[in-house]
Design a protein around this motif. Structure first.
Motif, short mmCIF file in Angstrom:
data_model
loop_
_atom_site.label_atom_id
_atom_site.label_comp_id
_atom_site.label_asym_id
_atom_site.label_seq_id
_atom_site.Cartn_x
_atom_site.Cartn_y
_atom_site.Cartn_z
N ASP A 87 0.83 -1.19 0.00
CA ASP A 87 0.00 0.00 0.00
C ASP A 87 0.87 1.25 0.00
N ASN B 140 1.31 -8.02 -5.88
CA ASN B 140 0.53 -7.04 -5.14
C ASN B 140 0.26 -7.62 -3.75
N ALA C 16 -3.56 -4.12 0.08
CA ALA C 16 -5.01 -4.30 0.15
C ALA C 16 -5.73 -3.56 -0.97
N PRO D 92 -5.31 -7.04 -5.38
CA PRO D 92 -4.66 -7.51 -4.15
C PRO D 92 -4.50 -9.03 -4.16
#
Length: 157
Positions: A76, A98, A101, A120
């Motif tokens: 993130d 990834n 979130a 995500p």
């Protein structure tokens, strides 16, 4: 002619009757006279090894072969690592995981590199070649991510 010299290492033509004896060297070719005996065998082996190493260096300098793989983690609002390097003319495959979130992307505008909408927990990859040396900006184009600092650099030498 020295009788101890019974062989040459040449990039030209073998002797018609004896393939281990080399003949006169035409213009543009080379020949190295090698002495006979155990040291000659060792010298020939060393010269072959040197030739193989030089060939490998030439191929590496040309940038040929399989693409260089780079793993990047998108979390993130950051890339890890956020500084990448490559060689001019070398194919590069970026594999992005990834681990955040939120949805993320991997963009380098100057090189037309676009890996978008990696969800995500998912992975994405993109392969490209940088043909010009320089430092290029990597960023995530999801609204607000670039502005929040989700950027990096690719340095091409």
């Amino acid at each position: 002619m020295n009788k101890k010299i019974v062989n040459t290492l040449s990039a030209c033509f073998p002797h018609p009757q004896n393939p281990f004896v080399r003949t006169a060297v035409p213009k543009g070719c080379f020949a190295i006279a090698l002495p006979s005996g155990p040291t000659a065998v060792q010298l020939r082996l060393k010269l072959r090894k040197i030739g193989l190493v030089l060939a490998a260096l030439v191929l590496a300098a040309c940038g040929g072969g399989a693409p260089a793989g780079v793993s990047v983690k998108a979390e993130d609002l950051k890339f890890t690592p956020n500084a990448l390097t490559a060689k001019v003319g070398q194919a590069i495959t970026v594999n992005m995981q990834n681990a955040g979130a939120l949805e993320h992307s991997f963009i380098i505008d100057e090189l037309n590199v676009r890996m978008e909408k990696v969800q995500p927990g998912q992975n994405g990859s993109v392969t490209f070649t940088a043909s010009t040396a320089g430092t290029y900006t990597i960023y995530c184009d999801v609204p607000g991510h670039k502005e929040a600092g989700m950027t990096g650099t690719l340095t091409v030498n």
